[in-house]
Design a protein around this motif. Sequence first.
Motif, mmCIF file in Angstrom:
data_model
loop_
_atom_site.group_PDB
_atom_site.id
_atom_site.type_symbol
_atom_site.label_atom_id
_atom_site.label_comp_id
_atom_site.label_asym_id
_atom_site.label_seq_id
_atom_site.Cartn_x
_atom_site.Cartn_y
_atom_site.Cartn_z
ATOM 1 N N LEU A 124 0.817 -1.215 0.000
ATOM 2 C CA LEU A 124 0.000 0.000 0.000
ATOM 3 C C LEU A 124 0.856 1.272 0.000
ATOM 4 N N ARG A 125 2.097 1.150 0.417
ATOM 5 C CA ARG A 125 3.003 2.304 0.471
ATOM 6 C C ARG A 125 3.754 2.526 -0.844
ATOM 7 N N LEU A 126 3.738 1.545 -1.748
ATOM 8 C CA LEU A 126 4.482 1.652 -3.005
ATOM 9 C C LEU A 126 3.846 2.650 -3.971
ATOM 10 N N GLN A 127 4.687 3.228 -4.836
ATOM 11 C CA GLN A 127 4.177 4.055 -5.927
ATOM 12 C C GLN A 127 3.439 3.155 -6.908
ATOM 13 N N PRO A 128 2.286 3.568 -7.392
ATOM 14 C CA PRO A 128 1.517 2.727 -8.316
ATOM 15 C C PRO A 128 1.897 2.956 -9.774
ATOM 16 N N SER A 129 1.458 2.049 -10.619
ATOM 17 C CA SER A 129 1.389 2.274 -12.057
ATOM 18 C C SER A 129 -0.081 2.583 -12.308
ATOM 19 N N ARG A 130 -0.407 3.854 -12.311
ATOM 20 C CA ARG A 130 -1.811 4.274 -12.343
ATOM 21 C C ARG A 130 -2.494 3.917 -13.653
ATOM 22 N N GLY A 131 -3.712 3.406 -13.512
ATOM 23 C CA GLY A 131 -4.540 3.122 -14.672
ATOM 24 C C GLY A 131 -3.945 2.092 -15.615
ATOM 25 N N ALA A 132 -3.100 1.219 -15.099
ATOM 26 C CA ALA A 132 -2.379 0.281 -15.963
ATOM 27 C C ALA A 132 -3.167 -0.978 -16.302
ATOM 28 N N ASP A 133 -4.310 -1.177 -15.702
ATOM 29 C CA ASP A 133 -5.051 -2.415 -15.914
ATOM 30 C C ASP A 133 -6.048 -2.259 -17.054
ATOM 31 N N PRO A 134 -5.752 -2.817 -18.242
ATOM 32 C CA PRO A 134 -6.674 -2.668 -19.375
ATOM 33 C C PRO A 134 -8.015 -3.357 -19.142
ATOM 34 N N ALA A 135 -8.067 -4.282 -18.203
ATOM 35 C CA ALA A 135 -9.323 -4.977 -17.922
ATOM 36 C C ALA A 135 -10.381 -4.039 -17.353
ATOM 37 N N LEU B 114 -11.492 -1.354 -18.517
ATOM 38 C CA LEU B 114 -12.401 -0.858 -19.548
ATOM 39 C C LEU B 114 -13.486 -1.853 -19.902
ATOM 40 N N THR B 115 -13.375 -3.082 -19.448
ATOM 41 C CA THR B 115 -14.433 -4.045 -19.710
ATOM 42 C C THR B 115 -15.503 -4.002 -18.626
ATOM 43 N N ASP B 116 -15.224 -3.316 -17.519
ATOM 44 C CA ASP B 116 -16.224 -3.175 -16.459
ATOM 45 C C ASP B 116 -17.258 -2.137 -16.899
ATOM 46 N N PRO B 117 -18.556 -2.443 -16.846
ATOM 47 C CA PRO B 117 -19.576 -1.519 -17.352
ATOM 48 C C PRO B 117 -19.562 -0.144 -16.685
ATOM 49 N N THR B 118 -19.328 -0.087 -15.381
ATOM 50 C CA THR B 118 -19.317 1.215 -14.700
ATOM 51 C C THR B 118 -18.127 2.044 -15.147
ATOM 52 N N VAL B 119 -16.948 1.440 -15.160
ATOM 53 C CA VAL B 119 -15.744 2.166 -15.584
ATOM 54 C C VAL B 119 -15.861 2.559 -17.053
#
Length: 149
Positions: free
Chosen positions: A71-82, A84-89
């Motif tokens: 939880l303390r690590l720097q993220p790779s933001r928005g890196a999960d292409p999956a 976009l398959t979620d209807p809400t996202v």
Amino acid sequence: MTPVLPKSDAAALVVAARIRRGLTWAQLAEEIGAPVVWTTAALLGQHPMTPEQARCACLLLGLDESVEESLRLQPSRGADPATLTDPTVYRFHEALSVYGPALKELIHEEFGDGIMSAINFRVDIARRPDPDGDRVVVTFDGKFLDYRW
């Protein structure tokens, strides 16, 4: 020492522990002392948490130091292409695809040549009752950054 988990693995453990313990995202945010949307995004791996925030979250959720470190690590933001398959996202993506160019034009007309910051940024969500069905109100509040030539 336990190895640091990938942020996606830590996020899955957070979600499972939150459900198992019957906690809401709002309750976690209140205990951590941060806004609910930011806290939820951080616990899902999109922001780094301070050591205190990560420790508090893991104590509340009964998770170990490998999750706390993740939880303390720097993220790779928005890196999960999956996502976009979620209807809400996907609907957010669709809304910005449709209204993004108009919002850009209106920002330029109102503020001049520049952008809305997503770094100096707040986001909030609210529920608004409506006779035709409750409405989701999402507020993006970003600092205007003018281009300097």
